[in-house]
Motif scaffolding. Structure first.
Motif, PDB file in Angstrom:
ATOM      1  N   PRO A   5       0.669  -1.298   0.507  1.00  0.00           N
ATOM      2  CA  PRO A   5       0.186  -0.151   0.083  1.00  0.00           C
ATOM      3  C   PRO A   5       0.831   1.475  -0.144  1.00  0.00           C
ATOM      4  N   THR A   6       0.484   2.132  -1.175  1.00  0.00           N
ATOM      5  CA  THR A   6       0.877   3.596  -0.852  1.00  0.00           C
ATOM      6  C   THR A   6       0.244   4.462  -0.435  1.00  0.00           C
ATOM      7  N   LEU A   7       0.913   5.803  -0.498  1.00  0.00           N
ATOM      8  CA  LEU A   7      -0.034   7.773  -0.042  1.00  0.00           C
ATOM      9  C   LEU A   7      -1.110   6.874  -1.520  1.00  0.00           C
ATOM     10  N   GLN A   8      -0.654   6.773  -2.226  1.00  0.00           N
ATOM     11  CA  GLN A   8      -1.661   6.773  -3.550  1.00  0.00           C
ATOM     12  C   GLN A   8      -2.536   6.063  -3.471  1.00  0.00           C
ATOM     13  N   SER A   9      -2.296   4.997  -2.838  1.00  0.00           N
ATOM     14  CA  SER A   9      -3.763   4.146  -3.220  1.00  0.00           C
ATOM     15  C   SER A   9      -4.314   3.856  -1.741  1.00  0.00           C
ATOM     16  N   VAL A  10      -3.908   4.644  -0.935  1.00  0.00           N
ATOM     17  CA  VAL A  10      -4.763   5.390  -0.028  1.00  0.00           C
ATOM     18  C   VAL A  10      -5.820   6.011  -0.412  1.00  0.00           C
ATOM     19  N   ARG A  13      -7.986   4.942  -2.547  1.00  0.00           N
ATOM     20  CA  ARG A  13      -9.641   4.449  -1.821  1.00  0.00           C
ATOM     21  C   ARG A  13     -10.414   5.284  -0.572  1.00  0.00           C
ATOM     22  N   ALA A  14      -9.510   5.996  -0.942  1.00  0.00           N
ATOM     23  CA  ALA A  14     -10.512   6.671   0.458  1.00  0.00           C
ATOM     24  C   ALA A  14     -11.146   7.680  -0.664  1.00  0.00           C
ATOM     25  N   ALA A  15     -10.606   8.045  -1.768  1.00  0.00           N
ATOM     26  CA  ALA A  15     -11.332   9.055  -2.378  1.00  0.00           C
ATOM     27  C   ALA A  15     -10.920  10.670  -2.270  1.00  0.00           C
ATOM     28  N   VAL A  16      -9.693  10.765  -2.067  1.00  0.00           N
ATOM     29  CA  VAL A  16      -9.896  11.695  -1.414  1.00  0.00           C
ATOM     30  C   VAL A  16      -8.135  11.975  -2.207  1.00  0.00           C
ATOM     31  N   SER A  17      -7.735  13.165  -1.662  1.00  0.00           N
ATOM     32  CA  SER A  17      -6.294  13.912  -2.418  1.00  0.00           C
ATOM     33  C   SER A  17      -5.665  13.113  -2.020  1.00  0.00           C
ATOM     34  N   ARG A  18      -3.788  13.193  -2.330  1.00  0.00           N
ATOM     35  CA  ARG A  18      -2.284  12.557  -1.164  1.00  0.00           C
ATOM     36  C   ARG A  18      -2.385  13.250  -0.038  1.00  0.00           C
ATOM     37  N   GLN A  19      -2.758  14.823  -1.009  1.00  0.00           N
ATOM     38  CA  GLN A  19      -2.231  15.600   0.099  1.00  0.00           C
ATOM     39  C   GLN A  19      -3.160  15.510   1.649  1.00  0.00           C
ATOM     40  N   THR A  20      -4.652  15.415   1.190  1.00  0.00           N
ATOM     41  CA  THR A  20      -4.792  15.225   2.274  1.00  0.00           C
ATOM     42  C   THR A  20      -4.770  13.786   3.209  1.00  0.00           C
ATOM     43  N   VAL A  21      -4.436  12.379   2.316  1.00  0.00           N
ATOM     44  CA  VAL A  21      -4.343  11.884   3.382  1.00  0.00           C
ATOM     45  C   VAL A  21      -2.684  12.020   4.179  1.00  0.00           C
ATOM     46  N   GLY A 109       5.300  22.184  13.462  1.00  0.00           N
ATOM     47  CA  GLY A 109       5.643  23.164  11.764  1.00  0.00           C
ATOM     48  C   GLY A 109       6.062  22.095  10.806  1.00  0.00           C
ATOM     49  N   GLU A 110       7.887  22.046  11.856  1.00  0.00           N
ATOM     50  CA  GLU A 110       8.827  21.743  10.331  1.00  0.00           C
ATOM     51  C   GLU A 110       8.722  20.019  10.367  1.00  0.00           C
ATOM     52  N   ILE A 111       7.872  20.063  11.557  1.00  0.00           N
ATOM     53  CA  ILE A 111       7.658  18.152  11.423  1.00  0.00           C
ATOM     54  C   ILE A 111       6.530  18.036  10.839  1.00  0.00           C
ATOM     55  N   ALA A 112       5.630  18.833  10.607  1.00  0.00           N
ATOM     56  CA  ALA A 112       5.205  18.399  10.239  1.00  0.00           C
ATOM     57  C   ALA A 112       5.374  18.471   8.486  1.00  0.00           C
ATOM     58  N   GLN A 113       5.893  19.389   8.293  1.00  0.00           N
ATOM     59  CA  GLN A 113       6.589  19.523   6.979  1.00  0.00           C
ATOM     60  C   GLN A 113       7.380  18.043   6.470  1.00  0.00           C
ATOM     61  N   TYR A 114       7.511  17.537   7.290  1.00  0.00           N
ATOM     62  CA  TYR A 114       9.066  16.830   7.588  1.00  0.00           C
ATOM     63  C   TYR A 114       7.571  15.742   6.928  1.00  0.00           C
ATOM     64  N   GLY A 115       6.673  15.549   7.046  1.00  0.00           N
ATOM     65  CA  GLY A 115       6.151  14.163   6.594  1.00  0.00           C
ATOM     66  C   GLY A 115       5.218  14.246   5.539  1.00  0.00           C
ATOM     67  N   GLU A 116       4.665  15.392   5.693  1.00  0.00           N
ATOM     68  CA  GLU A 116       4.554  15.512   3.963  1.00  0.00           C
ATOM     69  C   GLU A 116       5.395  15.768   2.897  1.00  0.00           C
ATOM     70  N   LEU A 117       6.388  16.198   3.386  1.00  0.00           N
ATOM     71  CA  LEU A 117       7.851  15.995   1.904  1.00  0.00           C
ATOM     72  C   LEU A 117       8.460  14.208   1.881  1.00  0.00           C
TER      73      LEU A 117
ATOM     74  N   GLN B  93       5.040  27.607  -1.086  1.00  0.00           N
ATOM     75  CA  GLN B  93       4.545  26.745  -0.144  1.00  0.00           C
ATOM     76  C   GLN B  93       3.064  26.837  -0.262  1.00  0.00           C
ATOM     77  N   VAL B  94       3.005  28.078   0.650  1.00  0.00           N
ATOM     78  CA  VAL B  94       1.433  28.762   0.674  1.00  0.00           C
ATOM     79  C   VAL B  94       0.535  28.535  -0.721  1.00  0.00           C
ATOM     80  N   ARG B  95       0.657  27.796  -1.717  1.00  0.00           N
ATOM     81  CA  ARG B  95       0.209  27.883  -2.806  1.00  0.00           C
ATOM     82  C   ARG B  95       0.767  25.965  -2.946  1.00  0.00           C
ATOM     83  N   GLY B  96       1.423  26.010  -2.747  1.00  0.00           N
ATOM     84  CA  GLY B  96       1.238  23.823  -3.029  1.00  0.00           C
ATOM     85  C   GLY B  96       2.931  23.928  -3.440  1.00  0.00           C
TER      86      GLY B  96
END
Lengths: 348, 348
Positions: A5-10, A13-21, A109-117, B93-96
Motif C-alpha cells: 500500500p502506498t500513499l497513492q493507493s490509500v 481507496r478513500a477517494a481523497v487527494s494525496r495531500q489529504t492523506v 510546523g517543521e515536523i509536519a513538513q517532514y511528514g508531507e515531504l 509553499q502556501v500555494r502548494g
C-alpha cells in the motif's frame, strides 16, 4: 509493481487527494472529522505504514535533501545561514543530490513538513539548522528512521539509550576566547561581552568562551559581572548596551567589546566611535557578515563551506548502500577563525 | 501503466543508470562513446522523447519549481537574490509548491541542469534570474515547452514570431530617477553616477534613469559626461571612482552621487566622509541591502516580496488546468521605492 500500500493507493481507496492523506498523518487538525475517520479506516484496512516503513522498502532514492529556510530577521545575521545554504547546494549537487527548501513557523510546523515531504516527494534526508534545548525535531526524525544531520550540536544531555545523531557545529566558545586573546594582545584588560540574554544555547556558548578567557587573565569574577550584558539581537540594543557599559568612571569602563553577533557589534561601534578611522574602543563581532567586511569590523568567522561539506558527508554516510554505524566520528566540531580589521584598536 | 517509453525504461533496456541516460541527452561529453552509442540506439528503438513530450503526457504534476542559486560575490548585492528566494519559497509553499535549488557555472550549464531536473525529478517549472542580452535559457525552455518565468525582463528585441514569455522586473531607471529627484530637492545640481561599465543591461537601465533626470533639470550633456563613471562592482572601485570625480576644481565637482549598487555606494561613502554624522557629499545606493541599513545609506529598494508573489502567479497561470494564453499582462514591471537615510545630506 508490488501490491504494497502506498500513499497513492490509500488516497484512491478513500477517494481523497494525496495531500489529504498526508494531512491525516501529519496535520490531522486540518482535516474534517468524517474525512479523518474514513482515511484512518482505509489506512488500517490496507495496512499502510507511512514514512520510514515505506522508505525502507523503497529501492530507489530521490537524491533530494530537505532544508528549512529560516525567516530573514535583520538581514545581517541571516547571511550566515544563506551562505551555508549556498555551500550545501553546490556540494550536494557535485555528489548527485539536490536541495529542496521549505518553510515553517516553528518546530511543530517543521515536523509536519517532514511528514508531507516524505510522503509526497519522497525526500531522502534532512539538514536541520538552529538546534536548541528540547528540540523535538531530531527525536521525530530518529523515531521515523529518516536520515538527517544537524548544523548545530544537540544541546540536551545525551539520551539514556545512548542514541546520538550526526551533527556538525562550530565551536562558538573557541571563537570568543580567540577574540579575547586577540584583544589582550592589543593591551586590553577590561573586555566586556555584549550578548543575548542567558538561555540561548548558542549565545551561552559564546559567553562561556569570553568568560573563561577573561578570568584566565586574572580578572576577578565580581569585576566580570559588570561587563556582561544580555540584550535582544539588534543594532539598537547593541548601541544601548555599549552606552550603559561606558557610563561610569573612566578607569573602570571597558576598553574593548566582544559581541555575540555582528548586529550587536555594529551597535557598539556606532555608540563608541565616530568612524573606523577615529576609534575609541576595540570591537569584535561574530559571524563575519558582509556588514562586518564593509565597515571594518573585526569578527569571528565560521567555516561555513567546511560545515556544509562535512554535514553532507555525514548524510551520505547514512544514505550509502551500507550505512555506517553511529559512532563518535559523526560529531564534527569545527573551530572558527578571526577576521581582523580596523576595529581592533590597541588599548589606550 | 502505459507502455510509453520513459527515462527509466530506456535506462533498464540500455543497462545504465537514469543519470547516464540524462547525461546522454543533456551532457553527452560526460559519457563514454560506446555507452553514448548504445543509449542513443535504445532511445531511437523505443521512440523515447525527453522533456516536453513526456511532460505533456503526464497527468500528475510534481509541484516543484527549480531555481538556480547564483554564486555569492561580495555578499552585499547577493542579499537581494537571497531575499527573493526566501519570499518565493514561502509563497510557493502556501500555494502548494516547493522550490528546488541547483547551481551552474553559466547559461549552458544551467540549460544542462534543466534537462536533468526535468528527466530525473520531473520538475514542473523554472524561475530564472539575472536575464541578459542573448540569453539562451529562455529559448531552450520555450522550445521544450517548459513553463517558466524570469525575474528580469528579456533584454533582446522582441522575437520576430511575436512569442514572448512571462516576466517580472523592477524598473531600475525609475529608481535612479527618483534618487536624482530626491537629491535635487535637497538642493544638489551636480549629481554624479557611479555605475558599471556600459553593456550590462541592468546597469545601463539604472544609468538611463539618472541621465534623463539630470538632463531634465537643465544640465548640459557635455557636463554630464564628466560625472558618469563605469567601474567593476566593488567597494574599492566605488571609492576610487569617487576620489577621481572629486579631484578637480571644487565648483565643478559633484556634490552628490547616485550609485548602481550599495557596494559602490559604500565605497563612495568611505572615500568622501569620515562617518555618517559628518557628511560632505550626498550618496544614494541601490538595493537597500542590510549594509545600507547598517551604515545609514539612502538606497533604492526593490519590492522583492511583491516580485516573488507576482512571478509565482505568472507560473501558476501556466500550470493551471487551462493555461492562460500569453498576453501582455504576463509582463510585470514594478516600481522601486527610496529608503531615505543619513547619507541624504543637503547641498553645501
Amino acid at each position: 509493481m508490488d501490491a504494497r500500500p502506498t500513499l497513492q493507493s490509500v488516497a484512491e481507496r478513500a477517494a481523497v487527494s494525496r495531500q489529504t492523506v498526508s494531512n491525516v498523518l501529519n496535520a490531522p487538525h486540518l482535516v474534517r472529522p468524517e474525512t479523518l475517520e474514513r482515511v484512518r479506516q482505509v489506512i488500517e484496512e490496507v495496512g499502510y505504514r507511512p514514512h520510514s516503513a515505506a522508505r525502507q522498502m523503497r529501492t530507489r532514492r530521490s537524491r533530494v535533501i530537505g532544508l528549512r529556510l529560516q525567516p530573514t530577521v535583520d538581514g545581517i545575521n541571516g547571511a550566515v545561514l544563506d551562505q551555508f545554504l549556498h555551500a550545501l547546494t553546490e556540494h550536494a549537487q557535485v555528489r548527485g543530490y539536490r536541495v529542496m527548501l521549505f518553510t515553517a513557523p516553528d518546530d511543530e510546523g517543521e515536523i509536519a513538513q517532514y511528514g508531507e515531504l516524505l510522503d509526497t516527494l519522497e525526500l531522502d534526508a534532512f539538514v536541520l539548522t538552529s538546534t536548541h534545548h528540547g528540540d523535538p525535531r531530531t527525536r521525530w526524525l530518529a523515531d521515523h528512521e529518516v536520515p538527517f544531520v544537524t548544523f548545530g550540536r544537540p544541546w540536551d544531555p545525551p539520551a539514556t539509550d545512548g542514541r546520538s545523531h550526526a551533527w556538525v557545529d562550530v565551536d562558538g566558545a573557541t571563537g570568543t576566547r580567540a577574540a579575547v586573546e586577540h584583544l589582550q594582545e592589543l593591551g586590553h584588560r577590561r573586555i566586556a561581552f555584549v550578548g543575548w540574554p542567558e538561555g540561548s544555547d548558542t549565545g551561552d556558548d559564546r559567553r562561556r568562551g569570553w568568560r573563561r578567557a577573561v578570568l584566565a587573565s586574572g580578572v576577578a569574577a565580581h569585576e566580570l559581572a559588570a561587563w556582561d550584558v544580555g540584550v535582544p539581537d539588534s543594532v539598537a540594543d547593541g548601541a544601548d548596551a555599549a552606552a550603559t557599559l561606558l557610563d561610569g568612571p573612566e578607569d573602570a569602563a571597558p576598553t574593548a567589546f566582544v559581541c555575540a553577533s555582528d548586529s550587536l557589534a555594529l551597535g557598539v561601534l556606532a555608540a563608541t566611535r565616530r568612524d573606523a578611522a577615529d576609534p575609541s574602543v576595540a570591537v569584535v563581532g561574530f559571524d563575519d557578515t558582509p556588514v562586518a567586511r564593509a565597515v571594518g569590523l573585526t569578527s569571528v568567522a565560521q567555516p561555513l563551506t567546511e560545515a556544509a561539506v562535512r554535514a553532507l558527508q555525514l548524510l551520505l554516510d547514512q544514505l550509502g548502500p551500507s550505512p555506517r554505524p553511529a559512532t563518535d566520528d559523526h560529531h564534527v566540531l569545527l573551530s572558527p577563525s578571526l577576521a581582523v580589521r580596523a576595529s581592533s584598536v590597541p588599548a589606550p
